[in-house]
Design a protein around this motif. Structure first.
Motif, mmCIF file in Angstrom:
data_model
loop_
_atom_site.group_PDB
_atom_site.id
_atom_site.type_symbol
_atom_site.label_atom_id
_atom_site.label_comp_id
_atom_site.label_asym_id
_atom_site.label_seq_id
_atom_site.Cartn_x
_atom_site.Cartn_y
_atom_site.Cartn_z
ATOM 1 N N GLU A 10 -6.372 12.331 -12.617
ATOM 2 C CA GLU A 10 -6.305 13.916 -13.216
ATOM 3 C C GLU A 10 -6.462 15.257 -12.525
ATOM 4 O O GLU A 10 -5.700 16.157 -12.322
ATOM 5 N N TRP A 11 -7.215 15.048 -11.143
ATOM 6 C CA TRP A 11 -7.514 16.270 -10.296
ATOM 7 C C TRP A 11 -6.224 16.361 -9.457
ATOM 8 O O TRP A 11 -6.044 17.450 -9.076
ATOM 9 N N ALA A 12 -5.368 15.508 -9.483
ATOM 10 C CA ALA A 12 -4.113 15.612 -8.359
ATOM 11 C C ALA A 12 -2.996 16.025 -9.143
ATOM 12 O O ALA A 12 -1.806 15.894 -9.044
ATOM 13 N N LEU B 154 0.908 -1.382 -0.007
ATOM 14 C CA LEU B 154 -0.067 -0.072 0.149
ATOM 15 C C LEU B 154 0.749 1.068 0.205
ATOM 16 O O LEU B 154 1.696 1.374 1.047
ATOM 17 N N LEU B 155 0.915 2.035 -1.093
ATOM 18 C CA LEU B 155 1.890 3.416 -1.236
ATOM 19 C C LEU B 155 1.123 4.610 -0.730
ATOM 20 O O LEU B 155 -0.079 4.663 -1.102
ATOM 21 N N LEU B 156 2.023 5.499 -0.211
ATOM 22 C CA LEU B 156 1.582 6.570 0.310
ATOM 23 C C LEU B 156 2.308 7.573 -0.800
ATOM 24 O O LEU B 156 3.645 7.455 -1.049
ATOM 25 N N ALA B 157 1.695 8.841 -1.214
ATOM 26 C CA ALA B 157 2.113 9.636 -2.006
ATOM 27 C C ALA B 157 2.992 10.752 -1.025
ATOM 28 O O ALA B 157 2.224 11.324 0.058
ATOM 29 N N TYR C 127 -3.467 17.864 -0.703
ATOM 30 C CA TYR C 127 -4.322 17.273 -1.572
ATOM 31 C C TYR C 127 -4.096 15.794 -1.611
ATOM 32 O O TYR C 127 -4.529 14.694 -2.033
ATOM 33 N N LEU C 128 -2.838 15.644 -1.463
ATOM 34 C CA LEU C 128 -2.019 14.157 -1.306
ATOM 35 C C LEU C 128 -2.731 13.139 -0.242
ATOM 36 O O LEU C 128 -2.816 11.883 -0.865
ATOM 37 N N TYR C 129 -3.319 13.603 0.663
ATOM 38 C CA TYR C 129 -3.909 12.898 1.549
ATOM 39 C C TYR C 129 -5.457 12.468 1.134
ATOM 40 O O TYR C 129 -6.147 11.670 1.757
ATOM 41 N N ASP C 130 -5.872 13.059 0.001
ATOM 42 C CA ASP C 130 -7.187 12.758 -0.452
ATOM 43 C C ASP C 130 -7.074 11.680 -1.605
ATOM 44 O O ASP C 130 -8.031 11.314 -2.264
ATOM 45 N N LEU C 131 -5.922 11.338 -1.821
ATOM 46 C CA LEU C 131 -5.560 10.271 -2.958
ATOM 47 C C LEU C 131 -6.487 9.092 -2.674
ATOM 48 O O LEU C 131 -6.260 8.745 -1.584
#
Length: 216
Positions: free
Chosen positions: A142-144, A34-37, A116-120
């Motif tokens: 796209e939104w990111a 599980l990857l986190l950005a 916004y990365l927390y909303d991925l």
């Protein structure tokens, strides 16, 4: 300039090549993760420098007695201050420098930088345990992505243009020559895009119907 004047620019998505991925957890076989950005501290500093180069500062205070290197960060942007704690990871990265980077990023998130990365969505990917990396980079929605990357090949072009900065000749005269040719190329593609705007009144466009122009 006030913070409210630049809030949108602070919150804007980073280029895809600036977004990195780290594993949060693995399956039992360690074949998937599980990857986190995340973005690194340098990208955050570049964002602040680009928007308010003389309007931000960052201070650190070491937290004594913590189990791992820990600092308290204090980020000031255009007179507004946010504070947060930064902690170092384990192993070779367990340094005060890593803790300082963590504190800067946590403080910056409070200004909207990278929030916004927390909303991925959750991103599971095939994991190469020998390389300690995913077998392929996850794709951002796209939104990111910034507006100029929301098209086929946009991210690749942006990364290539960024790389060109490091391939410029050292000689100043050669740099001027490169600039001259680049400007000429831009003029040939969009002849009017680089011309200064005039103050001459423009003839209003003819409206085809009552609904024309409402999308502006």
């Amino acid at each position: 300039m006030k913070l409210s004047d630049v809030q949108r620019r602070l919150q804007a998505p980073f280029s895809a090549h600036q977004v990195n991925w780290r594993p949060a957890t693995f399956n039992k076989e360690r074949s998937r993760a599980l990857l986190l950005a995340y973005v690194d501290a340098r990208a955050v500093q570049d964002r602040l420098d680009a928007i308010c180069p003389d309007g931000w500062s960052f201070e650190l205070e070491v937290v004594a007695g913590a189990a791992s290197p820990t600092v308290k960060g204090r980020l000031s942007v255009l007179g507004v201050v946010r504070e947060d704690i930064g902690e170092a990871g384990e192993g070779e990265r367990g340094t005060l420098k890593a803790a300082a980077s963590d504190a800067l990023k946590r403080c910056a998130v409070q200004f909207g930088v990278g929030r916004y990365l927390y909303d991925l969505p959750r991103q599971w990917a095939d994991w190469d345990d020998h390389r300690h990396a995913p077998r392929s980079e996850p794709q951002l929605p796209e939104w990111a992505r910034p507006d100029f990357e929301r098209s086929t090949g946009g991210a690749h072009i942006t990364q290539a243009m960024e790389q060109l900065r490091y391939e410029l000749p050292v000689d100043l005269e050669l740099q001027r020559e490169v600039y001259k040719h680049l400007k000429a190329a831009l003029h040939s593609l969009e002849p009017h895009s680089l011309e200064p705007h005039t103050l001459e009144p423009q003839r209003p466009a003819r409206v085809a119907g009552p609904e024309a122009g409402q999308a502006a």
